[in-house]
Design a protein around this motif. Structure first.
Motif, PDB file in Angstrom:
ATOM      1  N   MET A   1       0.828  -1.190   0.000  1.00 25.08           N
ATOM      2  CA  MET A   1       0.000   0.000   0.000  1.00 25.08           C
ATOM      3  C   MET A   1       0.870   1.251   0.000  1.00 25.08           C
ATOM      4  SD  MET A   1      -3.138   1.111   0.178  1.00 25.08           S
ATOM      5  CE  MET A   1      -4.319   2.132   0.939  1.00 25.08           C
ATOM      6  N   ALA A   2       1.850   1.322   0.890  1.00 27.94           N
ATOM      7  CA  ALA A   2       2.704   2.499   0.972  1.00 27.94           C
ATOM      8  C   ALA A   2       3.458   2.725  -0.331  1.00 27.94           C
ATOM      9  CB  ALA A   2       3.688   2.366   2.133  1.00 27.94           C
ATOM     10  N   ASP A   3       3.841   1.631  -0.993  1.00 30.11           N
ATOM     11  CA  ASP A   3       4.575   1.731  -2.247  1.00 30.11           C
ATOM     12  C   ASP A   3       3.731   2.386  -3.335  1.00 30.11           C
ATOM     13  OD1 ASP A   3       6.821   1.069  -4.070  1.00 30.11           O
ATOM     14  OD2 ASP A   3       5.298  -0.202  -5.010  1.00 30.11           O
ATOM     15  N   LYS A   4       2.485   1.925  -3.470  1.00 24.34           N
ATOM     16  CA  LYS A   4       1.651   2.500  -4.536  1.00 24.34           C
ATOM     17  C   LYS A   4       1.253   3.945  -4.236  1.00 24.34           C
ATOM     18  CE  LYS A   4      -2.864   0.529  -3.303  1.00 24.34           C
ATOM     19  NZ  LYS A   4      -3.931  -0.300  -3.822  1.00 24.34           N
ATOM     20  N   VAL A   5       1.111   4.287  -2.958  1.00 21.15           N
ATOM     21  CA  VAL A   5       0.821   5.682  -2.594  1.00 21.15           C
ATOM     22  C   VAL A   5       2.024   6.554  -2.930  1.00 21.15           C
ATOM     23  CG1 VAL A   5       0.395   7.256  -0.668  1.00 21.15           C
ATOM     24  CG2 VAL A   5      -0.881   5.116  -0.827  1.00 21.15           C
ATOM     25  N   ALA A   6       3.214   6.071  -2.570  1.00 21.98           N
ATOM     26  CA  ALA A   6       4.436   6.830  -2.832  1.00 21.98           C
ATOM     27  C   ALA A   6       4.669   7.043  -4.322  1.00 21.98           C
ATOM     28  CB  ALA A   6       5.635   6.116  -2.212  1.00 21.98           C
ATOM     29  N   LYS A   7       4.261   6.080  -5.142  1.00 21.52           N
ATOM     30  CA  LYS A   7       4.484   6.171  -6.582  1.00 21.52           C
ATOM     31  C   LYS A   7       3.291   6.757  -7.342  1.00 21.52           C
ATOM     32  CE  LYS A   7       7.865   2.497  -6.619  1.00 21.52           C
ATOM     33  NZ  LYS A   7       8.203   1.148  -7.069  1.00 21.52           N
ATOM     34  N   GLY A   8       2.274   7.192  -6.584  1.00 19.77           N
ATOM     35  CA  GLY A   8       1.144   7.855  -7.222  1.00 19.77           C
ATOM     36  C   GLY A   8       0.189   6.935  -7.954  1.00 19.77           C
ATOM     37  N   ARG A   9       0.183   5.638  -7.614  1.00 19.87           N
ATOM     38  CA  ARG A   9      -0.707   4.695  -8.291  1.00 19.87           C
ATOM     39  C   ARG A   9      -1.957   4.390  -7.487  1.00 19.87           C
ATOM     40  NH1 ARG A   9       4.204   0.766  -9.480  1.00 19.87           N
ATOM     41  NH2 ARG A   9       3.830   0.506  -7.262  1.00 19.87           N
ATOM     42  N   HIS A  10      -2.093   5.042  -6.358  1.00 23.00           N
ATOM     43  CA  HIS A  10      -3.236   4.772  -5.490  1.00 23.00           C
ATOM     44  C   HIS A  10      -4.253   5.901  -5.613  1.00 23.00           C
ATOM     45  CE1 HIS A  10      -5.589   3.443  -2.084  1.00 23.00           C
ATOM     46  NE2 HIS A  10      -5.507   4.648  -1.570  1.00 23.00           N
ATOM     47  N   GLN A  11      -5.466   5.537  -5.953  1.00 23.43           N
ATOM     48  CA  GLN A  11      -6.541   6.527  -6.001  1.00 23.43           C
ATOM     49  C   GLN A  11      -7.648   6.052  -5.077  1.00 23.43           C
ATOM     50  OE1 GLN A  11      -7.676   6.926 -10.091  1.00 23.43           O
ATOM     51  NE2 GLN A  11      -5.997   8.308 -10.556  1.00 23.43           N
ATOM     52  N   ALA A  12      -7.780   6.723  -3.960  1.00 20.09           N
ATOM     53  CA  ALA A  12      -8.803   6.347  -2.995  1.00 20.09           C
ATOM     54  C   ALA A  12     -10.178   6.716  -3.533  1.00 20.09           C
ATOM     55  CB  ALA A  12      -8.550   7.042  -1.667  1.00 20.09           C
ATOM     56  N   SER A  13     -11.117   5.824  -3.353  1.00 18.86           N
ATOM     57  CA  SER A  13     -12.490   6.111  -3.743  1.00 18.86           C
ATOM     58  C   SER A  13     -13.100   7.054  -2.726  1.00 18.86           C
ATOM     59  CB  SER A  13     -13.303   4.819  -3.792  1.00 18.86           C
ATOM     60  OG  SER A  13     -12.764   3.950  -4.747  1.00 18.86           O
ATOM     61  N   ARG A  14     -13.806   8.062  -3.220  1.00 18.13           N
ATOM     62  CA  ARG A  14     -14.457   9.016  -2.341  1.00 18.13           C
ATOM     63  C   ARG A  14     -15.921   9.126  -2.713  1.00 18.13           C
ATOM     64  NH1 ARG A  14     -11.018  14.452  -2.273  1.00 18.13           N
ATOM     65  NH2 ARG A  14     -12.227  14.699  -4.146  1.00 18.13           N
ATOM     66  N   GLY A  15     -16.720   9.405  -1.706  1.00 19.47           N
ATOM     67  CA  GLY A  15     -18.133   9.674  -1.938  1.00 19.47           C
ATOM     68  C   GLY A  15     -18.862   8.543  -2.628  1.00 19.47           C
ATOM     69  N   GLU A  16     -19.579   8.883  -3.658  1.00 20.50           N
ATOM     70  CA  GLU A  16     -20.392   7.909  -4.381  1.00 20.50           C
ATOM     71  C   GLU A  16     -19.552   6.830  -5.054  1.00 20.50           C
ATOM     72  OE1 GLU A  16     -23.575   9.763  -6.806  1.00 20.50           O
ATOM     73  OE2 GLU A  16     -22.856  11.617  -5.887  1.00 20.50           O
ATOM     74  N   GLU A  17     -18.292   7.137  -5.336  1.00 15.67           N
ATOM     75  CA  GLU A  17     -17.413   6.162  -5.978  1.00 15.67           C
ATOM     76  C   GLU A  17     -17.082   5.008  -5.045  1.00 15.67           C
ATOM     77  OE1 GLU A  17     -14.024   8.479  -6.978  1.00 15.67           O
ATOM     78  OE2 GLU A  17     -15.068   9.607  -8.538  1.00 15.67           O
ATOM     79  N   GLN A  18     -17.180   5.260  -3.745  1.00 20.05           N
ATOM     80  CA  GLN A  18     -16.909   4.228  -2.763  1.00 20.05           C
ATOM     81  C   GLN A  18     -18.074   3.256  -2.783  1.00 20.05           C
ATOM     82  OE1 GLN A  18     -18.058   3.180   0.388  1.00 20.05           O
ATOM     83  NE2 GLN A  18     -16.194   2.099   0.922  1.00 20.05           N
ATOM     84  N   GLY A  19     -17.805   1.983  -2.891  1.00 21.33           N
ATOM     85  CA  GLY A  19     -18.835   0.973  -3.118  1.00 21.33           C
ATOM     86  C   GLY A  19     -19.927   0.867  -2.077  1.00 21.33           C
ATOM     87  N   LEU A  20     -19.656   1.215  -0.835  1.00 23.24           N
ATOM     88  CA  LEU A  20     -20.649   1.061   0.223  1.00 23.24           C
ATOM     89  C   LEU A  20     -21.417   2.343   0.525  1.00 23.24           C
ATOM     90  CD1 LEU A  20     -18.549  -1.114   2.694  1.00 23.24           C
ATOM     91  CD2 LEU A  20     -20.266  -1.880   1.061  1.00 23.24           C
ATOM     92  N   ALA A  21     -21.208   3.378  -0.257  1.00 25.78           N
ATOM     93  CA  ALA A  21     -21.858   4.669   0.001  1.00 25.78           C
ATOM     94  C   ALA A  21     -23.372   4.549  -0.135  1.00 25.78           C
ATOM     95  CB  ALA A  21     -21.334   5.727  -0.951  1.00 25.78           C
ATOM     96  N   GLU A  25     -23.773  12.845  -3.397  1.00 28.14           N
ATOM     97  CA  GLU A  25     -23.287  14.202  -3.149  1.00 28.14           C
ATOM     98  C   GLU A  25     -24.453  15.172  -3.032  1.00 28.14           C
ATOM     99  OE1 GLU A  25     -20.188  15.333  -5.860  1.00 28.14           O
ATOM    100  OE2 GLU A  25     -18.920  13.661  -5.250  1.00 28.14           O
ATOM    101  N   ALA A  26     -25.484  14.987  -3.832  1.00 19.61           N
ATOM    102  CA  ALA A  26     -26.664  15.844  -3.759  1.00 19.61           C
ATOM    103  C   ALA A  26     -27.355  15.695  -2.395  1.00 19.61           C
ATOM    104  CB  ALA A  26     -27.640  15.511  -4.883  1.00 19.61           C
TER     105      ALA A  26
END
Length: 127
Positions: A1-21, A25-26
């Motif tokens: 996990m730390a490796d992909k964050v450091a190399k910019g390959r990690h995109q955290a899901s936020r809001g509606e993109e997160q599967g359990l939301a 946004e509205a």
């Protein structure tokens, strides 16, 4: 996990993109608006949107859904009697000529509190 964050390959899901939301946004903007206007409390909003009170509080206070722009984002203040919306109204009404003592009586606070709000000694973060 730390490796992909450091190399910019990690995109955290936020809001509606997160599967359990559950909320959209509205929904978050509508919840913040209703809470700020005093139309509904946290419990009522939680029942309405079928989520926990903690979920609603997180959205209102900016602990969650921070990426959603909204003029109604709340920051809880210890022992406060006023909301940000009321502070804006106080400043607007004072600028229109209403006296501090009349505003203080209406909002149930001291003249000094109103004066501090108007002069921006308190509630500096509210425009």
């Amino acid at each position: 996990m730390a490796d992909k964050v450091a190399k910019g390959r990690h995109q955290a899901s936020r809001g509606e993109e997160q599967g359990l939301a559950v909320l959209t946004e509205a929904d978050v903007v509508a919840i913040r608006e209703a809470y700020a206007a005093g139309k509904a409390g946290l419990r009522k909003l939680a029942r309405q949107y079928r989520v926990s009170t903690r979920t609603i509080a997180g959205a209102c206070y900016g602990r969650t859904w921070r990426h959603v722009p909204s003029p109604y984002m709340f920051r809880p203040r210890a022992k406060t009697k006023l909301t940000e919306m009321q502070v804006r109204a106080i400043r607007t009404r004072h600028a229109a000529g209403e006296r501090c003592n009349a505003l203080a009586r209406e909002y149930g606070v001291s003249d000094d509190t109103i004066s501090s709000i108007v002069r921006r000694f308190s509630w500096k973060n509210v425009e």
